[in-house]
Design an enzyme around this catalytic site. Structure first.
Site, PDB file in Angstrom:
ATOM      1  N   THR A  57      22.986  22.084 -22.049  1.00  0.00           N
ATOM      2  CA  THR A  57      23.363  20.798 -22.653  1.00  0.00           C
ATOM      3  C   THR A  57      22.173  20.043 -23.241  1.00  0.00           C
ATOM      4  O   THR A  57      22.354  19.015 -23.888  1.00  0.00           O
ATOM      5  CB  THR A  57      24.026  19.900 -21.593  1.00  0.00           C
ATOM      6  OG1 THR A  57      23.154  19.857 -20.450  1.00  0.00           O
ATOM      7  CG2 THR A  57      25.382  20.419 -21.178  1.00  0.00           C
ATOM      8  N   ALA A  87      18.376  19.512 -25.438  1.00  0.00           N
ATOM      9  CA  ALA A  87      17.998  19.688 -26.842  1.00  0.00           C
ATOM     10  C   ALA A  87      17.696  21.167 -27.133  1.00  0.00           C
ATOM     11  O   ALA A  87      18.160  21.726 -28.127  1.00  0.00           O
ATOM     12  CB  ALA A  87      16.774  18.828 -27.161  1.00  0.00           C
ATOM     13  N   VAL A  88      16.937  21.805 -26.243  1.00  0.00           N
ATOM     14  CA  VAL A  88      16.587  23.218 -26.465  1.00  0.00           C
ATOM     15  C   VAL A  88      17.813  24.108 -26.209  1.00  0.00           C
ATOM     16  O   VAL A  88      18.080  25.055 -26.949  1.00  0.00           O
ATOM     17  CB  VAL A  88      15.390  23.626 -25.576  1.00  0.00           C
ATOM     18  CG1 VAL A  88      15.105  25.119 -25.678  1.00  0.00           C
ATOM     19  CG2 VAL A  88      14.146  22.829 -25.974  1.00  0.00           C
ATOM     20  N   ARG A  93      25.986  17.035 -13.335  1.00  0.00           N
ATOM     21  CA  ARG A  93      26.441  15.963 -14.242  1.00  0.00           C
ATOM     22  C   ARG A  93      27.269  16.506 -15.389  1.00  0.00           C
ATOM     23  O   ARG A  93      28.144  15.829 -15.912  1.00  0.00           O
ATOM     24  CB  ARG A  93      25.228  15.235 -14.864  1.00  0.00           C
ATOM     25  CG  ARG A  93      24.398  14.406 -13.947  1.00  0.00           C
ATOM     26  CD  ARG A  93      23.231  13.763 -14.715  1.00  0.00           C
ATOM     27  NE  ARG A  93      22.219  14.728 -15.169  1.00  0.00           N
ATOM     28  CZ  ARG A  93      21.192  15.125 -14.417  1.00  0.00           C
ATOM     29  NH1 ARG A  93      21.018  14.622 -13.224  1.00  0.00           N
ATOM     30  NH2 ARG A  93      20.320  16.014 -14.868  1.00  0.00           N
ATOM     31  N   ARG A 146       3.894  29.814 -16.454  1.00  0.00           N
ATOM     32  CA  ARG A 146       3.105  30.236 -17.631  1.00  0.00           C
ATOM     33  C   ARG A 146       1.729  30.797 -17.295  1.00  0.00           C
ATOM     34  O   ARG A 146       1.257  31.718 -17.961  1.00  0.00           O
ATOM     35  CB  ARG A 146       2.934  29.051 -18.586  1.00  0.00           C
ATOM     36  CG  ARG A 146       4.200  28.716 -19.345  1.00  0.00           C
ATOM     37  CD  ARG A 146       3.937  27.576 -20.298  1.00  0.00           C
ATOM     38  NE  ARG A 146       5.172  27.082 -20.855  1.00  0.00           N
ATOM     39  CZ  ARG A 146       5.388  25.802 -21.170  1.00  0.00           C
ATOM     40  NH1 ARG A 146       4.422  24.912 -20.974  1.00  0.00           N
ATOM     41  NH2 ARG A 146       6.526  25.429 -21.674  1.00  0.00           N
ATOM     42  N   CYS A 196       5.254  24.069 -26.515  1.00  0.00           N
ATOM     43  CA  CYS A 196       5.591  23.995 -27.949  1.00  0.00           C
ATOM     44  C   CYS A 196       4.364  23.873 -28.865  1.00  0.00           C
ATOM     45  O   CYS A 196       4.253  24.586 -29.864  1.00  0.00           O
ATOM     46  CB  CYS A 196       6.546  22.837 -28.203  1.00  0.00           C
ATOM     47  SG  CYS A 196       6.027  21.296 -27.436  1.00  0.00           S
ATOM     48  N   GLN A 214       2.895  14.527 -31.792  1.00  0.00           N
ATOM     49  CA  GLN A 214       4.074  15.157 -31.209  1.00  0.00           C
ATOM     50  C   GLN A 214       5.297  14.239 -31.239  1.00  0.00           C
ATOM     51  O   GLN A 214       5.240  13.081 -30.851  1.00  0.00           O
ATOM     52  CB  GLN A 214       3.764  15.580 -29.763  1.00  0.00           C
ATOM     53  CG  GLN A 214       2.648  16.601 -29.715  1.00  0.00           C
ATOM     54  CD  GLN A 214       2.341  17.109 -28.327  1.00  0.00           C
ATOM     55  OE1 GLN A 214       1.170  17.262 -27.991  1.00  0.00           O
ATOM     56  NE2 GLN A 214       3.356  17.391 -27.512  1.00  0.00           N
ATOM     57  N   ARG A 260       1.674  11.279 -28.781  1.00  0.00           N
ATOM     58  CA  ARG A 260       3.105  11.187 -29.073  1.00  0.00           C
ATOM     59  C   ARG A 260       3.298  10.207 -30.227  1.00  0.00           C
ATOM     60  O   ARG A 260       2.745   9.098 -30.199  1.00  0.00           O
ATOM     61  CB  ARG A 260       3.826  10.665 -27.825  1.00  0.00           C
ATOM     62  CG  ARG A 260       5.310  10.711 -27.930  1.00  0.00           C
ATOM     63  CD  ARG A 260       5.892  12.082 -27.787  1.00  0.00           C
ATOM     64  NE  ARG A 260       5.938  12.560 -26.420  1.00  0.00           N
ATOM     65  CZ  ARG A 260       6.290  13.793 -26.092  1.00  0.00           C
ATOM     66  NH1 ARG A 260       6.596  14.677 -27.021  1.00  0.00           N
ATOM     67  NH2 ARG A 260       6.328  14.179 -24.833  1.00  0.00           N
ATOM     68  N   HIS A 302       6.718  18.819 -34.520  1.00  0.00           N
ATOM     69  CA  HIS A 302       5.364  18.385 -34.184  1.00  0.00           C
ATOM     70  C   HIS A 302       4.405  18.697 -35.343  1.00  0.00           C
ATOM     71  O   HIS A 302       4.618  19.652 -36.100  1.00  0.00           O
ATOM     72  CB  HIS A 302       4.839  19.141 -32.961  1.00  0.00           C
ATOM     73  CG  HIS A 302       5.519  18.799 -31.668  1.00  0.00           C
ATOM     74  ND1 HIS A 302       6.394  17.759 -31.518  1.00  0.00           N
ATOM     75  CD2 HIS A 302       5.405  19.386 -30.444  1.00  0.00           C
ATOM     76  CE1 HIS A 302       6.801  17.711 -30.255  1.00  0.00           C
ATOM     77  NE2 HIS A 302       6.233  18.697 -29.586  1.00  0.00           N
ATOM     78  N   GLN A 304       9.579  21.751 -33.148  1.00  0.00           N
ATOM     79  CA  GLN A 304       9.274  21.908 -31.724  1.00  0.00           C
ATOM     80  C   GLN A 304      10.449  22.515 -30.967  1.00  0.00           C
ATOM     81  O   GLN A 304      10.259  23.328 -30.065  1.00  0.00           O
ATOM     82  CB  GLN A 304       8.892  20.530 -31.158  1.00  0.00           C
ATOM     83  CG  GLN A 304       8.734  20.453 -29.674  1.00  0.00           C
ATOM     84  CD  GLN A 304      10.051  20.192 -28.997  1.00  0.00           C
ATOM     85  OE1 GLN A 304      10.878  19.432 -29.494  1.00  0.00           O
ATOM     86  NE2 GLN A 304      10.263  20.836 -27.855  1.00  0.00           N
TER      87      GLN A 304
END
Ligand code: A2P
Length: 347
Positions: A13, A15-16, A41, A101, A130, A157, A236, A243, A316
């Protein structure tokens, strides 16, 4: 012969996650089944895929039974909790969080740069940060030709890096300010609309924030260059999505602007965007929704004979996250590193 795979999106759900859904459809990913997972949720919601409304389920311990591939983008703590369970259930996890990572057992892969690293996976492959993905796609082809000695990055960003709710927050803040009201902050610590601030991730003792250290450490790992001299300042800015980065490169030997432009114009995942007469260069609104990293303003660094300056913009959410993850999945399939759910003989 057609192979297809049972895929789960963890964080569907967000953005990515939403972009992952779009990419699986538009790139015709060979799906045997698609499961959408999010927090409690979102349980009961539906999301559109392939002309159907698919239900969103709350992730749980048994969510990964009968799943071949998990595309995870639900934050580090969710990945830490569920990625090992998914691997134990037999799935391969491509994880967009920072949780794994820098784990030496976990490949950190940008397909245009180090596709070979994916082969060593033990169930989890990490998708880099990103800003790191966008930068490495542009810098790697130059590094291969001349060897980058030192890299200095400054990032601009967008709100999308902090998720879908952060994008809404900036829009609401802009509306409030235009109506003469005080903007509200919830996701970001300060108003971002009509403002900017240094990246608000935790600071270390040297004064670097986490985002900056991700660029340093992840680039070194992806390039296989643990000694690479690299520094970054992450900021930001009030851009919704995509970005931008100003990159200064110092090479072993001089690299001419023409040669760099030629290398970049042939590089996978890169599009050179430059019209010097019109002062037209990459912009986040033009990078939005595109797969390529846009690179321009390639120029000699007047302060160093082996220096080069360039400017880039990249989506991004797309190449900086979802697209990279789907490309890694496609790479696994191409290299037979992912077990299919079904193998149907066509004809
Ligand atoms: P939900 O929408 O149910 O909160 P973004 O990066 O755009 O903010 O999206 C984050 C994604 O991660 C969303 O899909 C969100 O689901 C999901 N998510 C956040 N926390 C959890 C959690 N504890 N368990 C599962 N999914 C989570």
């Amino acid at each position: 012969m057609t192979k297809s795979y049972r895929v789960a999106i963890l964080g569907a759900t967000g953005a990515v996650g939403t972009e992952l859904l779009e990419l699986l459809e538009s790139r015709k990913f060979p799906l045997a089944d698609l499961k959408l997972l999010a927090s409690p949720r979102s349980a009961g919601r539906t999301m559109r895929f392939g002309g159907e409304d698919l239900p969103v389920e709350a992730v749980g311990d048994r969510s990964f039974d009968s799943v071949d591939l998990v595309l995870a983008s639900a934050g580090g703590s969710t990945s830490k909790a569920f990625a090992p369970k998914a691997v134990a259930a037999g799935a391969v996890v491509i994880d967009n969080s920072s949780a794994f990572r820098l784990d030496p057992q976990v490949p950190l892969v940008v397909p245009e740069v180090n596709p070979q690293a994916a082969a060593a996976h033990r169930g989890i492959i990490a998708n880099p940060n990103c800003t790191t993905i966008l930068m490495t796609v542009a810098v790697w082809p130059l590094h291969q030709v001349r060897g980058v000695q030192r890299l200095i990055a400054a990032t601009y960003q967008s709100a999308s890096g902090a998720g879908a709710r952060a994008m809404e927050e900036v829009k609401n803040q802009a509306q409030a300010i235009l109506q003469g009201e005080t903007p509200e902050t919830e996701i970001f610590p300060y108003p971002l609309a009509f403002n900017l601030f240094p990246h608000n991730s935790p600071l270390n003792q040297l004064g670097y924030c986490e985002e900056e250290m991700k660029m340093v450490n992840e680039t070194r790992k992806i390039f296989g260059a643990p000694q690479l001299r690299i520094t970054a300042t992450c900021v930001r800015v009030p851009v919704l999505r995509a970005h931008s980065e100003a990159i200064n490169l110092e090479f072993e030997q001089p690299l001419s602007v023409d040669e760099a432009r030629e290398i970049l114009s042939q590089a996978p995942g890169v599009r050179v965007v430059e019209d010097w007469e019109a002062n037209y260069f990459p912009m986040p609104i033009e990078a939005t929704g595109r797969d390529e990293v846009l690179v321009g303003r390639i120029r000699q660094d007047i302060s160093h004979p082996c220096g080069l300056e360039l400017w880039l913009c990249g989506d991004q959410i797309r190449k900086g996250a979802a697209l990279n993850a789907v490309q890694v999945a496609e790479l696994l399939i191409a290299k037979n590193l992912l077990q299919p759910a079904t193998v149907a003989v066509s004809g």
